[in-house]
Design a protein around this motif. Structure first.
Motif, PDB file in Angstrom:
ATOM      1  N   VAL A  98      33.292  37.983  28.676  1.00  0.00           N
ATOM      2  CA  VAL A  98      33.849  37.597  29.967  1.00  0.00           C
ATOM      3  C   VAL A  98      32.708  37.622  30.976  1.00  0.00           C
ATOM      4  N   ALA A  99      32.398  36.485  31.534  1.00  0.00           N
ATOM      5  CA  ALA A  99      31.283  36.388  32.479  1.00  0.00           C
ATOM      6  C   ALA A  99      31.580  37.178  33.747  1.00  0.00           C
ATOM      7  N   ASP A 100      30.518  37.686  34.371  1.00  0.00           N
ATOM      8  CA  ASP A 100      30.680  38.461  35.602  1.00  0.00           C
ATOM      9  C   ASP A 100      31.349  37.644  36.699  1.00  0.00           C
ATOM     10  N   ASP A 101      31.093  36.332  36.697  1.00  0.00           N
ATOM     11  CA  ASP A 101      31.657  35.457  37.726  1.00  0.00           C
ATOM     12  C   ASP A 101      32.856  34.654  37.213  1.00  0.00           C
ATOM     13  N   ALA A 102      33.491  35.136  36.163  1.00  0.00           N
ATOM     14  CA  ALA A 102      34.588  34.382  35.557  1.00  0.00           C
ATOM     15  C   ALA A 102      35.749  34.177  36.514  1.00  0.00           C
ATOM     16  N   LEU A 103      35.971  35.159  37.395  1.00  0.00           N
ATOM     17  CA  LEU A 103      37.142  35.100  38.276  1.00  0.00           C
ATOM     18  C   LEU A 103      36.793  34.677  39.700  1.00  0.00           C
ATOM     19  N   ILE A 104      35.596  34.161  39.902  1.00  0.00           N
ATOM     20  CA  ILE A 104      35.229  33.632  41.213  1.00  0.00           C
ATOM     21  C   ILE A 104      36.084  32.393  41.487  1.00  0.00           C
ATOM     22  N   GLY A 105      36.653  32.303  42.645  1.00  0.00           N
ATOM     23  CA  GLY A 105      37.488  31.150  42.993  1.00  0.00           C
ATOM     24  C   GLY A 105      38.759  31.565  43.692  1.00  0.00           C
ATOM     25  N   PRO A 106      39.665  32.260  43.012  1.00  0.00           N
ATOM     26  CA  PRO A 106      40.907  32.683  43.677  1.00  0.00           C
ATOM     27  C   PRO A 106      40.619  33.584  44.874  1.00  0.00           C
ATOM     28  N   LEU A 107      41.235  33.283  45.985  1.00  0.00           N
ATOM     29  CA  LEU A 107      40.987  34.042  47.206  1.00  0.00           C
ATOM     30  C   LEU A 107      41.861  35.287  47.310  1.00  0.00           C
ATOM     31  N   ALA A 108      42.960  35.305  46.561  1.00  0.00           N
ATOM     32  CA  ALA A 108      43.882  36.435  46.694  1.00  0.00           C
ATOM     33  C   ALA A 108      44.500  36.782  45.341  1.00  0.00           C
ATOM     34  N   LEU A 109      43.666  36.921  44.299  1.00  0.00           N
ATOM     35  CA  LEU A 109      44.185  37.307  42.994  1.00  0.00           C
ATOM     36  C   LEU A 109      44.762  38.716  43.091  1.00  0.00           C
ATOM     37  N   SER A 110      46.075  38.827  42.876  1.00  0.00           N
ATOM     38  CA  SER A 110      46.765  40.094  43.092  1.00  0.00           C
ATOM     39  C   SER A 110      47.146  40.803  41.796  1.00  0.00           C
ATOM     40  N   HIS A 111      47.405  40.028  40.745  1.00  0.00           N
ATOM     41  CA  HIS A 111      47.925  40.618  39.512  1.00  0.00           C
ATOM     42  C   HIS A 111      47.107  40.128  38.321  1.00  0.00           C
ATOM     43  N   LEU A 112      46.455  41.053  37.629  1.00  0.00           N
ATOM     44  CA  LEU A 112      45.625  40.735  36.472  1.00  0.00           C
ATOM     45  C   LEU A 112      46.103  41.568  35.293  1.00  0.00           C
ATOM     46  N   ARG A 113      46.525  40.894  34.235  1.00  0.00           N
ATOM     47  CA  ARG A 113      47.080  41.588  33.070  1.00  0.00           C
ATOM     48  C   ARG A 113      46.188  41.354  31.854  1.00  0.00           C
ATOM     49  N   LEU A 114      45.546  42.439  31.397  1.00  0.00           N
ATOM     50  CA  LEU A 114      44.577  42.375  30.304  1.00  0.00           C
ATOM     51  C   LEU A 114      44.971  43.289  29.145  1.00  0.00           C
ATOM     52  N   SER A 115      46.253  43.514  28.950  1.00  0.00           N
ATOM     53  CA  SER A 115      46.702  44.349  27.836  1.00  0.00           C
ATOM     54  C   SER A 115      46.373  43.668  26.511  1.00  0.00           C
ATOM     55  N   GLN A 116      46.039  44.485  25.500  1.00  0.00           N
ATOM     56  CA  GLN A 116      45.754  44.000  24.149  1.00  0.00           C
ATOM     57  C   GLN A 116      44.672  42.924  24.137  1.00  0.00           C
ATOM     58  N   THR A 117      43.573  43.201  24.829  1.00  0.00           N
ATOM     59  CA  THR A 117      42.460  42.245  24.878  1.00  0.00           C
ATOM     60  C   THR A 117      41.181  42.821  24.268  1.00  0.00           C
ATOM     61  N   SER A 118      41.314  43.972  23.581  1.00  0.00           N
ATOM     62  CA  SER A 118      40.173  44.641  22.927  1.00  0.00           C
ATOM     63  C   SER A 118      39.153  45.173  23.922  1.00  0.00           C
ATOM     64  N   MET A 119      39.556  45.399  25.148  1.00  0.00           N
ATOM     65  CA  MET A 119      38.674  46.010  26.146  1.00  0.00           C
ATOM     66  C   MET A 119      38.368  47.455  25.739  1.00  0.00           C
ATOM     67  N   ASP A 120      37.094  47.849  25.810  1.00  0.00           N
ATOM     68  CA  ASP A 120      36.745  49.236  25.507  1.00  0.00           C
ATOM     69  C   ASP A 120      35.972  49.914  26.624  1.00  0.00           C
ATOM     70  N   ASP A 121      35.793  49.183  27.742  1.00  0.00           N
ATOM     71  CA  ASP A 121      35.026  49.741  28.857  1.00  0.00           C
ATOM     72  C   ASP A 121      35.498  49.083  30.150  1.00  0.00           C
ATOM     73  N   LEU A 122      35.822  49.898  31.144  1.00  0.00           N
ATOM     74  CA  LEU A 122      36.255  49.344  32.434  1.00  0.00           C
ATOM     75  C   LEU A 122      35.181  48.501  33.092  1.00  0.00           C
ATOM     76  N   LYS A 123      33.930  48.789  32.785  1.00  0.00           N
ATOM     77  CA  LYS A 123      32.819  48.058  33.404  1.00  0.00           C
ATOM     78  C   LYS A 123      32.737  46.615  32.925  1.00  0.00           C
ATOM     79  N   LEU A 124      33.428  46.287  31.846  1.00  0.00           N
ATOM     80  CA  LEU A 124      33.403  44.916  31.331  1.00  0.00           C
ATOM     81  C   LEU A 124      34.327  43.984  32.113  1.00  0.00           C
ATOM     82  N   ILE A 125      35.183  44.559  32.948  1.00  0.00           N
ATOM     83  CA  ILE A 125      36.082  43.731  33.750  1.00  0.00           C
ATOM     84  C   ILE A 125      35.286  43.060  34.859  1.00  0.00           C
ATOM     85  N   PRO A 126      35.381  41.745  34.989  1.00  0.00           N
ATOM     86  CA  PRO A 126      34.622  41.025  36.018  1.00  0.00           C
ATOM     87  C   PRO A 126      35.152  41.347  37.412  1.00  0.00           C
ATOM     88  N   TYR A 127      34.549  42.348  38.057  1.00  0.00           N
ATOM     89  CA  TYR A 127      35.101  42.860  39.307  1.00  0.00           C
ATOM     90  C   TYR A 127      34.815  41.983  40.511  1.00  0.00           C
TER      91      TYR A 127
END
Length: 647
Positions: A98-127
């Motif tokens: 997941v690219a660091d800038d993957a979520l650039i664009g939405p101005l008011a993204l309020s709800h992000l659901r990443l359950s069962q996505t094999s995430m193992d580190d919070l730092k991998l979420i494109p903040y």
């Protein structure tokens, strides 16, 4: 097999477009999906990678569901054109990159659901660009620690779901940033917690904290020590049926003295000695849930919870309502002992007499014993009671006026209780003082209908009544005078009463009736002529013995009326052709049409095609033909006779 794009695969729904489960490998073009689409369900398709061109045409998207689309890669600026996007669902995709800038664009993204996505580190979420995030779901992943929480805006966040991860240790440094939030709902459900640094959550204010099923590796005292200094509306410390068995010791709960909580939940827990529980530490507690906590009594010290207003004791093993010591809780407004698992539950006289503020009492499904008579003495002192549930118990004998002490009742449920009520026909009914009652459920044995005219006396404000499971002598419901006392009744349930016949004037007093449930009986006729009006009413005749429907009984249904004839053994031959034809032309007036089928072939009536000739029309035609033939024969005879005369 992946299906290529095809026109018209997306269905218009009440809220947006549904393109789910079509094996699509790209977003349909304008002919299949309008560019102005705001809500799109694209789940269960095939999109291995997301690029900045994948959704570039859909600039008005507000909600996008990409559940289980086999997404592995999300590249830069994948949503750069979705300025209005508020909800993004990526559940069930194995995200490898997941690219660091993957979520650039939405101005008011309020709800992000990443359950069962094999995430193992919070730092991998494109903040980047997540400053407006309110909901973040990361359940059922492989996250081991809380490092990385600082990258989110906790002044906006309201929900963080970390259930079913691999979090074992929590340090104060990791969660210190949560002090910036207010009213967060956070779930650690089913993480095998080993250690929480004492006072790690100090000064954090939550709406709810969920530590259900987190006790397989550590005692509950470890979690409570880490929560010292926390403030939360709801704290869940229960387990599940499949959880590893554990027992809570009284000394393990001492840390509750350092926690401010309003709603405390211990579902399915075992307590080694409930008597020594530090209830004095819970003076500010408003609700306590001890559902299936294997209890047979509560100590008198529960009275130390001065603010407790709701006590849930469902599915325990009490022998007597008195053993709850609920009478020592003067602020109690709700007491529920639903589904008590002892062989019987005795409701003794005066057990609850001190609860002058009680508004809800639920003793249903508990094999309740009320002594020689119920319920005037048992309900003494409960003058503010508004909801009483005594349903699904065995046998009960009512006094002449069983609810004399609870005249403020709004809801009374005595369904599936074998009630014995002995009174003279001339006397008023058992509900004559319940002038505020809106909802009544009762299973009655109508042995002498001549004595039932006064049964509902006093219920002039009743709106819903269920007589489901009642017994009517010979399966006949008659005596319409019984309903004259409930002129405002809107919903009437007479299901599973063994009815075979209904008096034609039975419901003429019910001018406000909008829903009548007569399902599960033995009726062979659709009784519509018994109702005051058919303009706007829902009639449920499902699961009866109806085979043929008289057209006159249904053609008077108004445009806003509905009829349910599902699961009846309907005949699908020419004897029923008029109704079948009417139904196919008036599907909007029918409900559960998928279960309205022929009794033998099980074919849906909406699909039945009959080739029937009307014998009446055929007969008239034959008469005309015979008359015509006779006229021709007579004419020819006369013509021939004239010829002889001329000769």
């Amino acid at each position: 097999m992946v299906t290529p794009l095809s026109k018209g695969v997306c269905k218009l729904t009440a809220t947006g477009y549904d393109c789910s489960d079509q094996n699509l490998q790209a977003v349909p073009g304008p002919d299949g999906l309008p560019s102005a689409t705001k809500i799109l369900d694209f789940s269960f398709n095939h999109l291995p990678a997301l690029y900045n061109t994948t959704f570039s045409r859909l600039t008005q998207l507000v909600s996008l569901d990409l559940t289980r689309c086999k997404i592995n890669w999300i590249f830069e600026n994948s949503f750069q054109n979705q300025k209005h996007l508020e909800s993004l669902i990526l559940i069930g995709n194995t995200l490898m990159f997941v690219a660091d800038d993957a979520l650039i664009g939405p101005l008011a993204l309020s709800h992000l659901r990443l359950s069962q996505t094999s995430m193992d580190d919070l730092k991998l979420i494109p903040y980047n660009n997540l400053m407006s995030l309110e909901t973040l779901e990361l359940g059922d992943n492989d996250i081991h620690s809380l490092r990385g929480l600082q990258q989110f805006n906790w002044k906006k966040m309201t929900t963080l779901n970390l259930q079913l991860n691999a979090i074992q240790n929590i340090s104060a440094a990791e969660v210190a940033v949560l002090q910036n939030g207010r009213g967060l709902s956070m779930s650690f459900k089913s993480n095998s917690i080993v250690y929480i640094e004492p006072k790690a959550f100090e000064l954090v204010q939550f709406n709810s904290l969920d530590f259900n099923d987190c006790f397989s590796e550590a005692d509950i005292s470890v979690i409570l020590a880490g929560l010292a200094g926390v403030k939360t509306n709801i704290l869940s410390l229960g387990v599940f049926e499949q959880s590893q068995p554990s027992t809570i010791k009284a000394q393990s709960l001492q840390a509750l003295c350092d926690i401010t909580v309003k709603d405390l939940r211990f579902q399915l827990q075992h307590f080694s000695d409930i008597t020594d529980t530090p209830f004095h530490c819970l003076s500010g507690l408003e609700k306590l849930d001890l559902t299936r906590a294997h209890l047979d009594s509560l100590p008198a010290t529960v009275g130390q919870m001065k603010s407790l207003s709701k006590l849930i004791l469902n599915e325990n093993k009490f022998q007597n309502v008195c053993h709850t010591n609920a009478m020592s809780l003067p602020s109690l407004t709700a007491l529920s002992m639903r589904g008590n698992q002892h062989k019987s539950l005795l409701f003794s006289d005066g057990c609850l007499s001190g609860l002058s503020k009680l508004e809800l009492l639920d003793l249903s499904h508990s094999k309740l014993l009320t002594g020689t008579e119920c319920c005037e003495i048992q309900l003494t002192g409960l003058s503010q009671l508004q909801k009483l549930n005594l349903s699904y118990n065995s046998q009960m004998k009512w006094s002449a006026l069983p609810f004399r002490e609870v005249s403020e009742l709004r809801q009374l449920d005595c369904s599936r209780v074998n009630v014995t009520y002995e009174t003279q026909c001339a006397e008023g009914g058992p509900f004559q003082n319940l002038h505020h009652l809106k909802w009544l459920g009762i299973s009655w044995r109508f042995l002498n209908l001549s004595c039932q005219s006064n049964l509902l006396e006093g219920l002039q404000n009743l709106e819903h009544m269920s007589l489901s499971g009642s017994y009517f002598k010979d399966g006949v419901i008659s005596n319409p005078e019984m309903f004259k006392h409930v002129p405002l009744l809107q919903n009437l349930v007479l299901s599973d009463c063994g009815l075979v016949s209904i008096d034609r004037n039975m419901f003429t007093h019910l001018s406000k009736l909008t829903h009548a449930d007569l399902s599960g009986n033995r009726l062979v006729v659709v009784y519509t002529n018994v109702f005051y009006s058919l303009e706007k009413v829902l009639l449920n005749f499902a699961m009866n013995d109806i085979k043929i429907v008289d057209l006159d009984s249904v053609k008077g249904l108004g445009e806003e009326s509905k009829l349910d004839l599902s699961d009846n053994p309907l005949v699908c031959n020419c004897s029923n052709v008029e109704f079948i034809s009417w139904m196919q032309s008036n599907v909007n007036k029918m409900t559960n049409t998928d279960r309205t089928r022929c009794g033998e072939s099980r074919e849906a009536l909406t699909d039945v095609h009959l080739n029937c000739t009307s014998f009446g029309i055929l007969g008239i035609g034959l008469v005309i033909v015979f008359i015509g033939i006779a006229f021709i024969i007579i004419w020819k005879v006369r013509e021939k006779y004239k010829q002889y005369e001329n000769v």
